[in-house]
Scaffold this motif. Structure first.
Motif, PDB file in Angstrom:
ATOM      1  N   TRP A 146       0.841  -1.186   0.000  1.00 34.69           N
ATOM      2  CA  TRP A 146       0.000   0.000   0.000  1.00 34.69           C
ATOM      3  C   TRP A 146       0.882   1.244   0.000  1.00 34.69           C
ATOM      4  O   TRP A 146       2.087   1.176   0.237  1.00 34.69           O
ATOM      5  N   PHE A 147       0.253   2.395  -0.314  1.00 33.55           N
ATOM      6  CA  PHE A 147       0.947   3.679  -0.329  1.00 33.55           C
ATOM      7  C   PHE A 147       0.685   4.428   0.970  1.00 33.55           C
ATOM      8  O   PHE A 147      -0.433   4.439   1.474  1.00 33.55           O
ATOM      9  N   ASP A 148       1.728   5.102   1.475  1.00 33.33           N
ATOM     10  CA  ASP A 148       1.575   6.074   2.557  1.00 33.33           C
ATOM     11  C   ASP A 148       2.322   7.346   2.174  1.00 33.33           C
ATOM     12  O   ASP A 148       3.358   7.276   1.493  1.00 33.33           O
ATOM     13  N   CYS A 149       1.815   8.486   2.612  1.00 36.21           N
ATOM     14  CA  CYS A 149       2.553   9.734   2.416  1.00 36.21           C
ATOM     15  C   CYS A 149       3.763   9.749   3.346  1.00 36.21           C
ATOM     16  O   CYS A 149       3.682   9.312   4.491  1.00 36.21           O
ATOM     17  N   LYS A 150       4.874  10.281   2.853  1.00 36.52           N
ATOM     18  CA  LYS A 150       6.103  10.303   3.642  1.00 36.52           C
ATOM     19  C   LYS A 150       6.165  11.474   4.608  1.00 36.52           C
ATOM     20  O   LYS A 150       6.892  11.413   5.605  1.00 36.52           O
ATOM     21  N   ASP A 151       5.451  12.541   4.327  1.00 34.63           N
ATOM     22  CA  ASP A 151       5.580  13.722   5.170  1.00 34.63           C
ATOM     23  C   ASP A 151       4.237  14.434   5.281  1.00 34.63           C
ATOM     24  O   ASP A 151       3.289  14.133   4.555  1.00 34.63           O
ATOM     25  N   HIS A 152       4.191  15.393   6.202  1.00 36.76           N
ATOM     26  CA  HIS A 152       2.947  16.113   6.467  1.00 36.76           C
ATOM     27  C   HIS A 152       2.470  16.881   5.241  1.00 36.76           C
ATOM     28  O   HIS A 152       1.268  16.917   4.952  1.00 36.76           O
ATOM     29  N   GLN A 153       3.404  17.513   4.515  1.00 34.90           N
ATOM     30  CA  GLN A 153       3.007  18.320   3.364  1.00 34.90           C
ATOM     31  C   GLN A 153       2.370  17.470   2.274  1.00 34.90           C
ATOM     32  O   GLN A 153       1.355  17.852   1.683  1.00 34.90           O
ATOM     33  N   SER A 154       2.930  16.305   2.014  1.00 32.50           N
ATOM     34  CA  SER A 154       2.338  15.411   1.010  1.00 32.50           C
ATOM     35  C   SER A 154       0.956  14.952   1.445  1.00 32.50           C
ATOM     36  O   SER A 154       0.026  14.878   0.632  1.00 32.50           O
TER      37      SER A 154
END
Length: 294
Positions: A46-54
């Protein structure tokens, strides 16, 4: 000399005209392989965002759809999305690899734009978004695609001349809007044949160069769920998964076997080869302005 420095992340270029659906494609890909968490759907990846901005950027797109019940307007500025492809291991989730995608306004995708040139020259692979509805129903759409085809062929020629490791995902967007689609989500056989015939202006030169590419049909319709409107992607994540698989195969020889097996569980038969995530093969050009010797 081409740099082999390992970075552990892949940079993906997104090409396409304004309004073709690049942002919706990205949001649909994320929704398809994020909302269905492995603990719920038994997905191996699965996909997760790496940072808060993304995370904030992707939530803005999805939130706009829920609030307004319609697709978001065309991108007005370069938007950054950094993702991790993750898998469920014995000791919990772990990252397989990271990838970055820059969503650019369609009108900014031209070689005279320094920001666009930099994104091109630091990329490892490319998603080329093409409007499937227009390709089927408009006899003049190929003329509108002329600049896009020139851009793709310029990159593909550079890749071939310098024997670079690079891949293109050709994404036919808006397939759910093609009137005589067999299921309302994917084009009928007749429409797929029509699309592939009209795309020969691009695919035949790519074949002649021996370019690594694959054609995908993307359907990301809007549906109502309990009064809320949201995306219902059908194979929306397939192009990104394929690109990540190809790049892992090309750059990560030591860790790719398990990834390939997991990708096959999601997209049977779509992944075949392997090869250490490094700087983009085009990065040398950004520094020197001249291609490396093959």
């Amino acid at each position: 000399m081409l740099s082999e420095e390992t970075t552990g992340a892949f940079n993906l270029l997104s090409l396409g005209q304004r309004g073709v659906g690049k942002t919706v494609f990205l949001a649909g890909s994320y929704a398809e392989l994020h909302a269905c968490h492995p603990s719920q759907a038994k997905l191996p990846l699965w996909f997760d965002c790496k940072d808060h901005q993304s995370q904030e950027n992707i939530e803005k797109v999805l939130g706009y759809i829920v609030r307004n019940g319609q697709y978001p307007p065309g991108t007005m500025k370069i938007t950054h999305f950094d993702f991790s492809l993750k898998r469920q291991g014995l000791w919990g989730p772990s990252a397989v690899c990271d990838f970055r995608l820059r969503d650019m306004p369609g009108e900014a995708c031209h070689n005279a734009n320094p920001a666009f040139r930099e994104i091109v020259l630091t990329s490892h692979g490319c998603c080329v978004c093409i409007d499937g509805q227009a390709l089927v129903h408009s006899h003049t759409y190929l003329d509108d695609l002329r600049d896009l085809i020139v851009q793709v062929m310029a990159i593909a020629t550079l890749v071939q001349l310098n024997r670079l490791k690079y891949a293109f995902a050709l994404v036919i967007t808006k397939c759910d809007l093609i009137a005589d689609g067999a299921t309302g989500e994917q084009p009928s056989l007749r429409d797929r044949q029509r699309i592939e015939r009209r795309l020969q202006a691009l695919t035949e030169p790519l074949d002649e160069l021996g370019t690594r590419y694959r054609l995908f049909y993307s359907a990301i319709p809007l549906v109502s769920r309990g009064g809320d409107i949201g995306l219902a992607p059908s194979g929306g994540a397939a192009p990104l998964l394929w690109l990540v698989g190809e790049l892992s195969r090309a750059h990560n020889a030591g860790a790719v076997g398990q990834l390939m097996r997991q990708l096959r569980q999601l997209l049977p038969g779509r992944f075949q080869r392997r090869q250490q995530a490094g700087k983009s093969p085009l990065h040398h050009l950004l520094q020197t302005g001249t291609p490396p010797h093959p």
